[in-house]
Design an enzyme around this catalytic site. Structure first.
Site, PDB file in Angstrom:
ATOM      1  N   LYS A  11       0.840  -1.199   0.000  1.00 47.53           N
ATOM      2  CA  LYS A  11       0.000   0.000   0.000  1.00 47.53           C
ATOM      3  C   LYS A  11       0.876   1.251   0.000  1.00 47.53           C
ATOM      4  O   LYS A  11       2.087   1.165   0.233  1.00 47.53           O
ATOM      5  CB  LYS A  11      -0.924  -0.062   1.229  1.00 47.53           C
ATOM      6  CG  LYS A  11      -1.843  -1.305   1.218  1.00 47.53           C
ATOM      7  CD  LYS A  11      -2.823  -1.315   2.396  1.00 47.53           C
ATOM      8  CE  LYS A  11      -3.721  -2.547   2.330  1.00 47.53           C
ATOM      9  NZ  LYS A  11      -4.786  -2.518   3.380  1.00 47.53           N
ATOM     10  N   TYR A  51     -12.114  -3.182  -3.621  1.00 45.59           N
ATOM     11  CA  TYR A  51     -12.704  -3.252  -2.278  1.00 45.59           C
ATOM     12  C   TYR A  51     -14.242  -3.222  -2.321  1.00 45.59           C
ATOM     13  O   TYR A  51     -14.870  -2.798  -1.358  1.00 45.59           O
ATOM     14  CB  TYR A  51     -12.174  -2.103  -1.415  1.00 45.59           C
ATOM     15  CG  TYR A  51     -10.769  -2.315  -0.880  1.00 45.59           C
ATOM     16  CD1 TYR A  51     -10.452  -3.435  -0.099  1.00 45.59           C
ATOM     17  CD2 TYR A  51      -9.757  -1.395  -1.119  1.00 45.59           C
ATOM     18  CE1 TYR A  51      -9.172  -3.630   0.417  1.00 45.59           C
ATOM     19  CE2 TYR A  51      -8.473  -1.583  -0.608  1.00 45.59           C
ATOM     20  CZ  TYR A  51      -8.194  -2.698   0.160  1.00 45.59           C
ATOM     21  OH  TYR A  51      -6.928  -2.887   0.678  1.00 45.59           O
ATOM     22  N   PHE A  59     -15.676   3.259   6.804  1.00 47.60           N
ATOM     23  CA  PHE A  59     -14.274   3.583   6.505  1.00 47.60           C
ATOM     24  C   PHE A  59     -13.962   3.534   5.012  1.00 47.60           C
ATOM     25  O   PHE A  59     -12.847   3.876   4.593  1.00 47.60           O
ATOM     26  CB  PHE A  59     -13.328   2.646   7.275  1.00 47.60           C
ATOM     27  CG  PHE A  59     -13.485   1.169   6.971  1.00 47.60           C
ATOM     28  CD1 PHE A  59     -12.917   0.606   5.833  1.00 47.60           C
ATOM     29  CD2 PHE A  59     -14.209   0.338   7.826  1.00 47.60           C
ATOM     30  CE1 PHE A  59     -13.060  -0.746   5.548  1.00 47.60           C
ATOM     31  CE2 PHE A  59     -14.353  -1.016   7.553  1.00 47.60           C
ATOM     32  CZ  PHE A  59     -13.772  -1.560   6.405  1.00 47.60           C
ATOM     33  N   ARG A  87      -1.374 -14.705   4.241  1.00 48.76           N
ATOM     34  CA  ARG A  87      -2.212 -14.030   5.241  1.00 48.76           C
ATOM     35  C   ARG A  87      -1.572 -14.155   6.619  1.00 48.76           C
ATOM     36  O   ARG A  87      -1.571 -13.204   7.402  1.00 48.76           O
ATOM     37  CB  ARG A  87      -3.624 -14.645   5.264  1.00 48.76           C
ATOM     38  CG  ARG A  87      -4.471 -14.338   4.038  1.00 48.76           C
ATOM     39  CD  ARG A  87      -5.059 -12.956   4.032  1.00 48.76           C
ATOM     40  NE  ARG A  87      -6.102 -12.765   5.021  1.00 48.76           N
ATOM     41  CZ  ARG A  87      -6.899 -11.696   5.055  1.00 48.76           C
ATOM     42  NH1 ARG A  87      -6.767 -10.724   4.139  1.00 48.76           N
ATOM     43  NH2 ARG A  87      -7.809 -11.571   5.976  1.00 48.76           N
ATOM     44  N   THR A  93      -5.820  -7.988  10.328  1.00 46.23           N
ATOM     45  CA  THR A  93      -6.189  -6.727   9.677  1.00 46.23           C
ATOM     46  C   THR A  93      -5.746  -5.537  10.533  1.00 46.23           C
ATOM     47  O   THR A  93      -5.218  -4.556  10.019  1.00 46.23           O
ATOM     48  CB  THR A  93      -7.721  -6.684   9.445  1.00 46.23           C
ATOM     49  OG1 THR A  93      -8.087  -7.819   8.670  1.00 46.23           O
ATOM     50  CG2 THR A  93      -8.126  -5.402   8.742  1.00 46.23           C
ATOM     51  N   ARG A 104       2.427  -6.855   9.359  1.00 50.07           N
ATOM     52  CA  ARG A 104       1.672  -5.754   9.966  1.00 50.07           C
ATOM     53  C   ARG A 104       2.089  -5.549  11.424  1.00 50.07           C
ATOM     54  O   ARG A 104       2.101  -4.419  11.924  1.00 50.07           O
ATOM     55  CB  ARG A 104       0.169  -6.026   9.843  1.00 50.07           C
ATOM     56  CG  ARG A 104      -0.342  -5.811   8.402  1.00 50.07           C
ATOM     57  CD  ARG A 104      -1.734  -6.385   8.218  1.00 50.07           C
ATOM     58  NE  ARG A 104      -2.314  -6.054   6.916  1.00 50.07           N
ATOM     59  CZ  ARG A 104      -3.457  -6.569   6.473  1.00 50.07           C
ATOM     60  NH1 ARG A 104      -4.134  -7.440   7.216  1.00 50.07           N
ATOM     61  NH2 ARG A 104      -3.920  -6.224   5.281  1.00 50.07           N
ATOM     62  N   ASN A 114      -2.250  -0.159   7.176  1.00 49.11           N
ATOM     63  CA  ASN A 114      -1.692  -1.480   7.516  1.00 49.11           C
ATOM     64  C   ASN A 114      -0.804  -2.085   6.415  1.00 49.11           C
ATOM     65  O   ASN A 114      -0.620  -3.289   6.345  1.00 49.11           O
ATOM     66  CB  ASN A 114      -2.795  -2.437   7.988  1.00 49.11           C
ATOM     67  CG  ASN A 114      -3.791  -2.787   6.910  1.00 49.11           C
ATOM     68  OD1 ASN A 114      -3.646  -2.356   5.765  1.00 49.11           O
ATOM     69  ND2 ASN A 114      -4.798  -3.575   7.255  1.00 49.11           N
ATOM     70  N   HIS A 117      -1.711  -5.548   1.419  1.00 49.15           N
ATOM     71  CA  HIS A 117      -2.925  -6.329   1.181  1.00 49.15           C
ATOM     72  C   HIS A 117      -2.576  -7.769   0.808  1.00 49.15           C
ATOM     73  O   HIS A 117      -1.557  -8.015   0.172  1.00 49.15           O
ATOM     74  CB  HIS A 117      -3.717  -5.702   0.023  1.00 49.15           C
ATOM     75  CG  HIS A 117      -4.817  -6.600  -0.488  1.00 49.15           C
ATOM     76  ND1 HIS A 117      -6.055  -6.663   0.104  1.00 49.15           N
ATOM     77  CD2 HIS A 117      -4.834  -7.514  -1.496  1.00 49.15           C
ATOM     78  CE1 HIS A 117      -6.804  -7.569  -0.543  1.00 49.15           C
ATOM     79  NE2 HIS A 117      -6.082  -8.098  -1.514  1.00 49.15           N
TER      80      HIS A 117
HETATM   81  O1  YYY Z   1      -8.275  -8.460   4.264  1.00 49.47           O
HETATM   82  P1  YYY Z   1      -7.790  -7.367   5.189  1.00 49.47           P
HETATM   83  O2  YYY Z   1      -6.995  -6.300   4.488  1.00 49.47           O
HETATM   84  O3  YYY Z   1      -7.048  -7.914   6.378  1.00 49.47           O
HETATM   85  O4  YYY Z   1      -9.081  -6.652   5.827  1.00 49.47           O
HETATM   86  P2  YYY Z   1     -10.505  -6.326   5.144  1.00 49.47           P
HETATM   87  O5  YYY Z   1     -11.545  -6.632   6.175  1.00 49.47           O
HETATM   88  O6  YYY Z   1     -10.645  -6.973   3.818  1.00 49.47           O
HETATM   89  O7  YYY Z   1     -10.450  -4.751   4.973  1.00 49.47           O
HETATM   90  C1  YYY Z   1      -9.716  -4.171   3.926  1.00 49.47           C
HETATM   91  C2  YYY Z   1      -8.959  -2.980   4.451  1.00 49.47           C
HETATM   92  O8  YYY Z   1      -9.850  -1.992   4.950  1.00 49.47           O
HETATM   93  C3  YYY Z   1      -8.045  -3.279   5.646  1.00 49.47           C
HETATM   94  O9  YYY Z   1      -6.801  -3.831   5.243  1.00 49.47           O
HETATM   95  C4  YYY Z   1      -7.894  -1.943   6.275  1.00 49.47           C
HETATM   96  C5  YYY Z   1      -9.235  -1.266   5.999  1.00 49.47           C
HETATM   97  N1  YYY Z   1     -10.088  -1.305   7.212  1.00 49.47           N
HETATM   98  C6  YYY Z   1     -10.197  -0.167   7.977  1.00 49.47           C
HETATM   99  O10 YYY Z   1      -9.603   0.860   7.632  1.00 49.47           O
HETATM  100  N2  YYY Z   1     -10.981  -0.185   9.105  1.00 49.47           N
HETATM  101  C7  YYY Z   1     -11.617  -1.296   9.485  1.00 49.47           C
HETATM  102  N3  YYY Z   1     -12.358  -1.302  10.598  1.00 49.47           N
HETATM  103  C8  YYY Z   1     -11.509  -2.474   8.701  1.00 49.47           C
HETATM  104  C9  YYY Z   1     -10.723  -2.444   7.565  1.00 49.47           C
HETATM  105 MG    MG Z   2      -9.644  -8.385   2.724  1.00 49.02          MG
END
Ligand code: YYY
Ligand code: MG
Length: 151
Positions: A11, A51, A59, A87, A93, A104, A114, A117
């Site tokens: 990212k 997304y 968010f 993963r 996340t 992370r 974070n 991806h």
């Molecule tokens: O697959 P992953 O990246 O671990 O999480 P997702 O649930 O697919 O969400 C994508 C992305 O959205 C996450 O990496 C950070 C952001 N996000 C966020 O900013 N706030 C949240 N509460 C949940 C996700």
């Molecule tokens: Mg995801």
């Protein structure tokens, strides 16, 4: 089998903070094979598709703004169990819930920054790879080290 593929993407925060090599190194050292990689500034439209399933979350607008704010490094990686293992290498996340030793956990603090991806399933990986790469951008090669990685 060995041909399973995942979609990983550094990212904009990873790029700005100079962590590209440090993060990629972890997938490389594990023994996975790099199949495709590019350095691009992604459009909001592409990121909204990427997304899509999160479009109703509060968010979402901030996520799209952050992801489109700077360069990203989309990649395809291949290997046995690559989706799940990557993963695990990434962590949770939320960086605060990610163990030290995970990407992370080691390099980030806030869920909104974070740094990398990773696809969450083999099915999602197929969709994401098709969204970010053309077939001809996926490189066909066999690492010379493969007989030392797989029996
Ligand atoms: O697959 P992953 O990246 O671990 O999480 P997702 O649930 O697919 O969400 C994508 C992305 O959205 C996450 O990496 C950070 C952001 N996000 C966020 O900013 N706030 C949240 N509460 C949940 C996700
Ligand atoms: Mg995801």
């Amino acid at each position: 089998g060995n041909k399973e593929r995942t979609f990983l993407m550094l990212k904009p925060d990873a790029v700005h903070r100079g962590l590209i090599a440090d993060i990629i190194k972890r997938f490389e050292q594990k023994g996975f094979k790099l199949v495709a990689m590019k350095f691009v500034k992604a459009s909001e439209e592409l990121l909204q598709k990427h997304y899509e399933e999160l479009k109703d979350k509060k968010f979402f607008p901030g996520l799209i703004k952050y992801m489109s704010s700077g360069p990203v490094v989309p990649m395809v990686w291949e290997g046995l169990g690559v989706v799940k293992t990557c993963r695990d290498i990434l962590g949770e996340t939320d960086p605060a819930k990610s163990k030290p030793g995970s990407v992370r956990g080691d390099f980030s603090i806030h869920i909104g920054r974070n740094i990398c991806h990773g696809s969450d399933s083999v099915k999602t990986a197929k969709t994401e790879i098709a969204l970010w790469f053309k077939d001809e951008e996926l490189v066909d090669w066999e690492p010379a080290t493969y007989s030392w990685v797989y029996e």
